[in-house]
Write a protein that holds these residues in place. Sequence first.
Motif, short mmCIF file in Angstrom:
data_model
loop_
_atom_site.label_atom_id
_atom_site.label_comp_id
_atom_site.label_asym_id
_atom_site.label_seq_id
_atom_site.Cartn_x
_atom_site.Cartn_y
_atom_site.Cartn_z
N ARG A 71 1.07 -1.35 -0.41
CA ARG A 71 -0.16 0.24 -0.01
C ARG A 71 0.72 1.08 -0.06
O ARG A 71 0.54 2.34 -0.24
CB ARG A 71 -0.92 -0.18 1.09
CG ARG A 71 -2.33 -0.91 1.18
CD ARG A 71 -3.31 -0.85 1.92
NE ARG A 71 -3.13 -0.67 3.16
CZ ARG A 71 -2.71 -1.70 4.33
NH1 ARG A 71 -3.31 -3.32 4.00
NH2 ARG A 71 -1.96 -1.59 5.00
N ILE A 72 1.59 1.34 0.48
CA ILE A 72 2.73 2.32 1.13
C ILE A 72 3.84 2.90 -0.61
O ILE A 72 3.31 3.54 -0.71
CB ILE A 72 3.59 2.32 2.11
CG1 ILE A 72 3.86 2.35 3.33
CG2 ILE A 72 5.10 3.38 1.80
CD1 ILE A 72 4.38 1.82 4.37
N LEU A 73 4.28 1.19 -1.57
CA LEU A 73 5.20 1.42 -2.78
C LEU A 73 3.79 1.90 -3.37
O LEU A 73 3.79 3.02 -4.85
CB LEU A 73 5.40 0.06 -3.36
CG LEU A 73 6.31 -0.42 -2.21
CD1 LEU A 73 6.65 -1.45 -2.55
CD2 LEU A 73 7.97 0.71 -2.62
N ASN A 74 2.06 1.68 -3.47
CA ASN A 74 1.14 2.00 -4.23
C ASN A 74 0.77 3.48 -4.11
O ASN A 74 0.84 4.22 -5.52
CB ASN A 74 -0.22 1.66 -3.83
CG ASN A 74 -1.24 1.22 -5.25
OD1 ASN A 74 -1.52 1.14 -6.04
ND2 ASN A 74 -2.25 2.52 -4.72
N ARG A 75 1.15 4.18 -2.79
CA ARG A 75 1.20 5.38 -2.97
C ARG A 75 1.47 6.40 -3.49
O ARG A 75 1.92 7.78 -3.77
CB ARG A 75 0.99 5.90 -1.84
CG ARG A 75 -1.00 5.11 -1.14
CD ARG A 75 -0.95 5.72 0.98
NE ARG A 75 -2.28 5.62 1.05
CZ ARG A 75 -2.93 6.03 1.96
NH1 ARG A 75 -1.93 7.26 2.68
NH2 ARG A 75 -3.65 6.14 2.58
N LEU A 76 3.31 5.62 -3.45
CA LEU A 76 4.38 6.33 -4.74
C LEU A 76 4.64 6.12 -5.57
O LEU A 76 5.48 6.29 -6.04
CB LEU A 76 5.57 5.53 -3.43
CG LEU A 76 5.79 5.90 -2.00
CD1 LEU A 76 7.02 5.11 -1.71
CD2 LEU A 76 5.71 7.63 -1.62
N GLY A 77 3.46 5.39 -5.99
CA GLY A 77 3.35 5.28 -7.75
C GLY A 77 4.08 3.99 -8.46
O GLY A 77 4.08 4.15 -9.27
N ILE A 78 4.29 3.33 -7.44
CA ILE A 78 5.37 1.66 -7.31
C ILE A 78 4.01 0.60 -7.28
O ILE A 78 3.04 0.58 -6.03
CB ILE A 78 6.34 1.53 -6.66
CG1 ILE A 78 6.94 2.83 -6.83
CG2 ILE A 78 6.40 0.45 -7.26
CD1 ILE A 78 8.57 2.25 -6.09
N HIS A 79 3.38 0.49 -8.41
CA HIS A 79 1.81 -0.90 -8.55
C HIS A 79 2.88 -1.66 -8.88
O HIS A 79 3.39 -2.18 -9.64
CB HIS A 79 0.67 -0.23 -9.34
CG HIS A 79 0.98 1.42 -9.37
ND1 HIS A 79 -0.06 1.48 -8.20
CD2 HIS A 79 0.82 2.24 -9.87
CE1 HIS A 79 -0.49 2.93 -8.48
NE2 HIS A 79 0.44 3.35 -9.31
N LEU A 80 2.60 -2.71 -7.10
CA LEU A 80 3.02 -4.14 -7.21
C LEU A 80 1.66 -5.27 -7.73
O LEU A 80 0.88 -4.88 -6.51
CB LEU A 80 4.21 -4.59 -6.15
CG LEU A 80 5.57 -3.74 -6.56
CD1 LEU A 80 6.67 -3.84 -5.97
CD2 LEU A 80 6.10 -3.87 -7.95
N SER A 81 1.77 -6.09 -8.36
CA SER A 81 0.39 -6.96 -7.93
C SER A 81 1.23 -8.39 -7.96
O SER A 81 1.07 -9.33 -8.76
CB SER A 81 -0.56 -7.40 -8.54
OG SER A 81 -1.09 -5.96 -8.83
N PRO A 82 2.46 -8.57 -6.58
CA PRO A 82 2.74 -10.07 -7.17
C PRO A 82 2.45 -11.73 -7.08
O PRO A 82 0.81 -11.45 -6.09
CB PRO A 82 4.11 -10.46 -5.18
CG PRO A 82 3.11 -9.09 -4.68
CD PRO A 82 2.42 -7.57 -5.40
N GLY A 83 2.26 -12.48 -7.23
CA GLY A 83 1.70 -13.70 -7.33
C GLY A 83 2.00 -13.98 -6.40
O GLY A 83 2.37 -13.61 -5.38
N PHE A 84 1.33 -15.53 -6.13
CA PHE A 84 1.78 -15.95 -4.86
C PHE A 84 3.38 -16.51 -4.51
O PHE A 84 3.98 -15.95 -3.25
CB PHE A 84 1.43 -17.61 -4.51
CG PHE A 84 1.37 -18.59 -3.56
CD1 PHE A 84 0.67 -18.43 -2.91
CD2 PHE A 84 2.37 -19.63 -3.61
CE1 PHE A 84 0.93 -19.22 -1.35
CE2 PHE A 84 2.66 -20.93 -2.61
CZ PHE A 84 2.06 -20.10 -1.07
#
Length: 380
Positions: free
Chosen positions: A322-335
């Motif tokens: 969530r912190i990275l997302n607010r910084l503009g770094i969008h991650l959706s890691p798999g398992f």
Amino acid sequence: MTPAPLSQPTSNRLLAGHMPQLDSLRTLAVLLVVVYHWFPTGQGINRLPNGTIGVMVFFVISGFLITRILLGNRDRIRAGKATLGHTYRNFFIRRVLRIFPLYYLVITFVYVFLPQASDIRAQPAYYYLYGYNILLHKTGNWADLLSPFWTLGVEEQLYLIWPWVVLLMPPHRFRAVIIGMIGIGVLFRGYGYWNGDFDGVLTPASFDAFGLGALWAWYTTERPTAIPQFRHLLSGAAAVSLVLLIGLLTLLPGDHIAVVLCQRLLISIIALWFVVGASLGFSGPGGSLLNNGILQYIGRISYGIYVFHMLVPGYAVPLLLRILNRLGIHLSPGFWAHRLISLAVLLVLASASWYLFEKPINGLKRYFSYGDRKPSAQPG
């Protein structure tokens, strides 16, 4: 793995101080626990009873090291160089300094911020008085975020009683007490089985693992000349235990009485073979592996890894994303990517805990040495 030859007086070598290969065994043990809790049970890399294996390794190591410390101090008391009260006080304070601060920090964090993930709000006394294993025995709630802490309750309860047994028991009877302790562990699990308890989280159910570690401590301090014979017998017992363990795991269901009675014992005997070899120092490729600095470092921070590992994948990593997302770094890691990120976060968190919190507190042990009553610079 090849056990190193005994090229010097064994008792002096074992009582000399830190045994770095045991840190590597701690690494392997804590990683097995992490695998057990982070991956689907019975699938892939989590097909074995990894949690049980890891915990039994920890218990055998603990039984060896704690009993070794106590036997050395028992001899000092008998020689008039220390008193019983002074020895027990310092032993317990040193255990408190090592275990209590991080334990209470984490359970209080869960109590305040994550009460919905634990029974701690409903039954705080069990957690704060190191009786959580008793509560878990009653509730069977393995979904509790703090469920791995049952092992810490077991160890702390043992620390209340075992020092008095070691320090007060006549030396010529102590080995019989250890053998009886091993037998009680098996019999207590049998008693639990007949009462519908297959979990074995009460302290006596783990006596055999602690007792096997204590037996090795007894040999190193009381019968060093018999160590070669002991190692020979242990090698045979470990080989037989491995064959029997494979049979139990492949032929019988987990709730079969033979599994409940014998699985922990067989794992503990195999673990003892590794503990004996690591305490003396393995040679060959296995020794090179256990001498690896990274493995030994992870072993040194293994307590933090154990305490934090349930919090990281479900709470710390989502917060980080969530912190990275607010910084503009969008991650959706798999398992698998999520688990790798979780491992990295766990190692960073445990390292920070060690250097910023645990190690400074651990340094206070110098004021509670087993030698002179004055502060000393003794490690450990």
